[in-house]
Design a protein around this motif. Structure first.
Motif, PDB file in Angstrom:
ATOM      1  N   SER A  84       0.844  -1.188   0.000  1.00 37.50           N
ATOM      2  CA  SER A  84       0.000   0.000   0.000  1.00 37.50           C
ATOM      3  C   SER A  84       0.882   1.241   0.000  1.00 37.50           C
ATOM      4  O   SER A  84       2.020   1.208   0.472  1.00 37.50           O
ATOM      5  CB  SER A  84      -0.895   0.020   1.252  1.00 37.50           C
ATOM      6  N   ILE A  85       0.337   2.345  -0.501  1.00 38.99           N
ATOM      7  CA  ILE A  85       1.057   3.606  -0.341  1.00 38.99           C
ATOM      8  C   ILE A  85       1.198   3.954   1.143  1.00 38.99           C
ATOM      9  O   ILE A  85       2.100   4.693   1.522  1.00 38.99           O
ATOM     10  CB  ILE A  85       0.390   4.758  -1.103  1.00 38.99           C
ATOM     11  N   ALA A  86       0.331   3.380   1.983  1.00 32.48           N
ATOM     12  CA  ALA A  86       0.441   3.604   3.428  1.00 32.48           C
ATOM     13  C   ALA A  86       1.727   3.020   3.988  1.00 32.48           C
ATOM     14  O   ALA A  86       2.195   3.456   5.049  1.00 32.48           O
ATOM     15  CB  ALA A  86      -0.760   2.999   4.155  1.00 32.48           C
ATOM     16  N   GLY A  87       2.307   2.050   3.304  1.00 34.71           N
ATOM     17  CA  GLY A  87       3.574   1.471   3.726  1.00 34.71           C
ATOM     18  C   GLY A  87       4.774   2.268   3.262  1.00 34.71           C
ATOM     19  O   GLY A  87       5.914   1.961   3.627  1.00 34.71           O
ATOM     20  N   ILE A 118      -1.863   3.274  11.959  1.00 35.86           N
ATOM     21  CA  ILE A 118      -0.476   2.918  12.239  1.00 35.86           C
ATOM     22  C   ILE A 118      -0.183   1.431  12.102  1.00 35.86           C
ATOM     23  O   ILE A 118       0.846   1.050  11.535  1.00 35.86           O
ATOM     24  CB  ILE A 118      -0.043   3.456  13.626  1.00 35.86           C
ATOM     25  N   ALA A 119      -1.041   0.578  12.605  1.00 38.00           N
ATOM     26  CA  ALA A 119      -0.766  -0.856  12.496  1.00 38.00           C
ATOM     27  C   ALA A 119      -0.806  -1.302  11.039  1.00 38.00           C
ATOM     28  O   ALA A 119       0.076  -2.027  10.554  1.00 38.00           O
ATOM     29  CB  ALA A 119      -1.751  -1.659  13.344  1.00 38.00           C
ATOM     30  N   TYR A 120      -1.827  -0.869  10.325  1.00 40.27           N
ATOM     31  CA  TYR A 120      -1.951  -1.198   8.903  1.00 40.27           C
ATOM     32  C   TYR A 120      -0.748  -0.680   8.118  1.00 40.27           C
ATOM     33  O   TYR A 120      -0.143  -1.411   7.319  1.00 40.27           O
ATOM     34  CB  TYR A 120      -3.242  -0.583   8.366  1.00 40.27           C
ATOM     35  N   SER A 121      -0.385   0.568   8.352  1.00 36.07           N
ATOM     36  CA  SER A 121       0.705   1.178   7.587  1.00 36.07           C
ATOM     37  C   SER A 121       2.035   0.483   7.837  1.00 36.07           C
ATOM     38  O   SER A 121       2.796   0.217   6.901  1.00 36.07           O
ATOM     39  CB  SER A 121       0.814   2.664   7.945  1.00 36.07           C
ATOM     40  N   SER A 122       2.325   0.187   9.098  1.00 38.10           N
ATOM     41  CA  SER A 122       3.599  -0.466   9.395  1.00 38.10           C
ATOM     42  C   SER A 122       3.612  -1.896   8.879  1.00 38.10           C
ATOM     43  O   SER A 122       4.651  -2.403   8.443  1.00 38.10           O
ATOM     44  CB  SER A 122       3.884  -0.421  10.897  1.00 38.10           C
ATOM     45  N   ALA A 123       2.460  -2.557   8.888  1.00 41.18           N
ATOM     46  CA  ALA A 123       2.394  -3.911   8.323  1.00 41.18           C
ATOM     47  C   ALA A 123       2.656  -3.883   6.825  1.00 41.18           C
ATOM     48  O   ALA A 123       3.361  -4.746   6.284  1.00 41.18           O
ATOM     49  CB  ALA A 123       1.035  -4.539   8.622  1.00 41.18           C
ATOM     50  N   LYS A 124       2.114  -2.893   6.137  1.00 39.28           N
ATOM     51  CA  LYS A 124       2.335  -2.796   4.700  1.00 39.28           C
ATOM     52  C   LYS A 124       3.793  -2.452   4.379  1.00 39.28           C
ATOM     53  O   LYS A 124       4.332  -2.892   3.356  1.00 39.28           O
ATOM     54  CB  LYS A 124       1.392  -1.764   4.091  1.00 39.28           C
ATOM     55  N   ALA A 125       4.438  -1.682   5.249  1.00 43.07           N
ATOM     56  CA  ALA A 125       5.875  -1.447   5.079  1.00 43.07           C
ATOM     57  C   ALA A 125       6.638  -2.754   5.223  1.00 43.07           C
ATOM     58  O   ALA A 125       7.606  -3.015   4.490  1.00 43.07           O
ATOM     59  CB  ALA A 125       6.360  -0.422   6.102  1.00 43.07           C
ATOM     60  N   ALA A 126       6.210  -3.598   6.156  1.00 40.13           N
ATOM     61  CA  ALA A 126       6.842  -4.902   6.323  1.00 40.13           C
ATOM     62  C   ALA A 126       6.652  -5.755   5.075  1.00 40.13           C
ATOM     63  O   ALA A 126       7.568  -6.492   4.668  1.00 40.13           O
ATOM     64  CB  ALA A 126       6.257  -5.607   7.547  1.00 40.13           C
ATOM     65  N   LEU A 169       6.467  -4.712   2.012  1.00 40.11           N
ATOM     66  CA  LEU A 169       7.412  -4.236   1.002  1.00 40.11           C
ATOM     67  C   LEU A 169       8.798  -4.831   1.216  1.00 40.11           C
ATOM     68  O   LEU A 169       9.437  -5.312   0.273  1.00 40.11           O
ATOM     69  CB  LEU A 169       7.486  -2.706   1.037  1.00 40.11           C
ATOM     70  N   HIS A 170       9.276  -4.782   2.450  1.00 37.38           N
ATOM     71  CA  HIS A 170      10.619  -5.297   2.700  1.00 37.38           C
ATOM     72  C   HIS A 170      10.649  -6.819   2.612  1.00 37.38           C
ATOM     73  O   HIS A 170      11.621  -7.395   2.094  1.00 37.38           O
ATOM     74  CB  HIS A 170      11.116  -4.838   4.072  1.00 37.38           C
ATOM     75  N   MET A 171       9.608  -7.479   3.093  1.00 33.08           N
ATOM     76  CA  MET A 171       9.541  -8.939   2.986  1.00 33.08           C
ATOM     77  C   MET A 171       9.582  -9.371   1.522  1.00 33.08           C
ATOM     78  O   MET A 171      10.239 -10.369   1.172  1.00 33.08           O
ATOM     79  CB  MET A 171       8.265  -9.445   3.654  1.00 33.08           C
ATOM     80  N   ALA A 195       5.764  -6.491  -5.250  1.00 35.96           N
ATOM     81  CA  ALA A 195       4.610  -5.964  -4.522  1.00 35.96           C
ATOM     82  C   ALA A 195       3.928  -4.883  -5.344  1.00 35.96           C
ATOM     83  O   ALA A 195       4.533  -4.274  -6.225  1.00 35.96           O
ATOM     84  CB  ALA A 195       5.039  -5.404  -3.168  1.00 35.96           C
ATOM     85  N   ILE A 196       2.656  -4.665  -5.039  1.00 31.81           N
ATOM     86  CA  ILE A 196       1.888  -3.572  -5.622  1.00 31.81           C
ATOM     87  C   ILE A 196       1.451  -2.662  -4.485  1.00 31.81           C
ATOM     88  O   ILE A 196       0.980  -3.133  -3.443  1.00 31.81           O
ATOM     89  CB  ILE A 196       0.660  -4.084  -6.382  1.00 31.81           C
ATOM     90  N   CYS A 197       1.591  -1.363  -4.678  1.00 32.03           N
ATOM     91  CA  CYS A 197       1.153  -0.369  -3.694  1.00 32.03           C
ATOM     92  C   CYS A 197      -0.045   0.391  -4.249  1.00 32.03           C
ATOM     93  O   CYS A 197       0.116   1.378  -4.968  1.00 32.03           O
ATOM     94  CB  CYS A 197       2.282   0.607  -3.372  1.00 32.03           C
ATOM     95  N   PRO A 198      -1.260  -0.061  -3.921  1.00 27.51           N
ATOM     96  CA  PRO A 198      -2.431   0.680  -4.390  1.00 27.51           C
ATOM     97  C   PRO A 198      -2.584   1.996  -3.638  1.00 27.51           C
ATOM     98  O   PRO A 198      -2.168   2.135  -2.482  1.00 27.51           O
ATOM     99  CB  PRO A 198      -3.605  -0.259  -4.058  1.00 27.51           C
ATOM    100  N   GLY A 199      -3.207   2.957  -4.305  1.00 27.91           N
ATOM    101  CA  GLY A 199      -3.623   4.186  -3.653  1.00 27.91           C
ATOM    102  C   GLY A 199      -5.065   4.065  -3.214  1.00 27.91           C
ATOM    103  O   GLY A 199      -5.471   3.061  -2.644  1.00 27.91           O
ATOM    104  N   LEU A 200      -5.846   5.091  -3.495  1.00 28.77           N
ATOM    105  CA  LEU A 200      -7.257   5.102  -3.116  1.00 28.77           C
ATOM    106  C   LEU A 200      -8.040   4.306  -4.155  1.00 28.77           C
ATOM    107  O   LEU A 200      -8.337   4.799  -5.240  1.00 28.77           O
ATOM    108  CB  LEU A 200      -7.769   6.542  -3.037  1.00 28.77           C
ATOM    109  N   ILE A 201      -8.369   3.065  -3.816  1.00 28.64           N
ATOM    110  CA  ILE A 201      -9.076   2.167  -4.724  1.00 28.64           C
ATOM    111  C   ILE A 201     -10.481   1.925  -4.181  1.00 28.64           C
ATOM    112  O   ILE A 201     -10.660   1.707  -2.974  1.00 28.64           O
ATOM    113  CB  ILE A 201      -8.336   0.827  -4.888  1.00 28.64           C
TER     114      ILE A 201
END
Length: 285
Positions: free
Chosen positions: A141-144, A152-160, A162-164, A181-187
């Protein structure tokens, strides 16, 4: 050009609605056979009826490793193997602040968004190796990528995620398994309403509202749709993406290019506000 996934077999999690459903539709149209994994049984069975022999539904709660393994096994028993995994199942945690979120909810978010894709890869890889390789796509996600696009939980999980995806690509690409990975915006999907605890039917209605208004908040003046993410997934899953691994694609209508004043001539720059400058658009002479 149709047939870009002829002969391929995919498992798609979160397949009964939103981005997952859009990807099932596109993949089948491109010749793929799909195991549609979800917890929405009625919608999952409807997919089997709609697509006939091209789709099999697997009830799959991605917090349950046995159900993940069973979904992968179904790809082999029904279709002969596995070439593509789209780890797409998702949830959100509302808009909780760090001081508000309960430990149990934090664990749940990470169980679905990080542990689920990790276990999906674990059980997909042996089947892909039997076929000589494959493609794994994880929904981030762009949140990541930036603060401000999710809780915060969602955003940090999505950052994980990306790195995973990058680390998994380093491990698996030499074995001809690409990971991206794909980072969707406002879908326009039901995740916004679902994250607020609304019933599924109401959340689905909110998706229509997002589709109606989405084009007003980003440089590209159209709403983001599940089909937009499906097209990115198709690229990464097909031979067109054969030289792409360990990275991510941002599909967000340009919303992360910068603050609104970067692309909207009617929006005031914070620097102009600070300096007291008039940014009123001038009429041409």
């Amino acid at each position: 050009m149709a047939g870009r996934l002829d002969g391929k077999v995919a498992v798609i999690t979160g397949a009964a609605s939103g981005i997952g459903l859009g990807t099932v539709e596109l993949f089948v149209a491109e010749g793929c056979r799909v195991v549609a994994a979800d917890i929405q049984d009625e919608k999952g069975r409807a997919l089997e009826q709609r697509f006939g022999q091209a789709v099999r539904y697997a009830r799959c709660d991605v917090t349950d490793e046995a159900q993940i393994a069973a979904a992968m096994a179904l790809a082999k028993s029904e279709f002969g193997g596995l070439d593509i995994l789209f780890n797409n199942a998702g949830i959100s945690d509302g808009m909780r602040q760090i001081v508000e979120i309960e430990a149990e909810r934090w664990d749940w978010i990470y169980s679905v968004l990080v542990r689920g894709p990790a276990l999906g890869m674990k059980h997909a890889v042996p089947l892909m190796l039997e076929r000589g390789g494959g493609a794994i796509i994880n929904t981030a996600s762009i949140a990541g990528m930036q603060a401000g696009w999710g809780p915060i939980a969602y955003s940090s999980a999505k950052a994980a995620v990306l790195h995973m995806s990058k680390v998994a690509a380093a491990q698996l690409s030499p074995q001809k398994i690409r990971v991206n990975a794909i980072c969707p915006g406002l879908i326009a999907t039901s995740i916004f309403g679902a994250s607020m605890g609304l019933p599924r039917e109401v959340a689905d209605q909110m998706a229509a509202r997002v589709a109606e208004m989405g084009g007003t908040v980003q440089p590209i003046p159209k709403a983001g749709l599940p089909s937009d993410i499906a097209e990115a997934a198709l690229y990464l899953a097909s031979d067109a993406g054969a030289f792409v691994s360990g990275t991510h694609i941002v599909v967000d209508g340009g919303i992360t290019v910068g603050s609104r004043h970067a692309w909207d001539p009617n929006a005031t720059s914070p620097f102009a506000m600070m300096l007291g400058l008039d940014q009123t658009p001038q009429q041409g002479s």
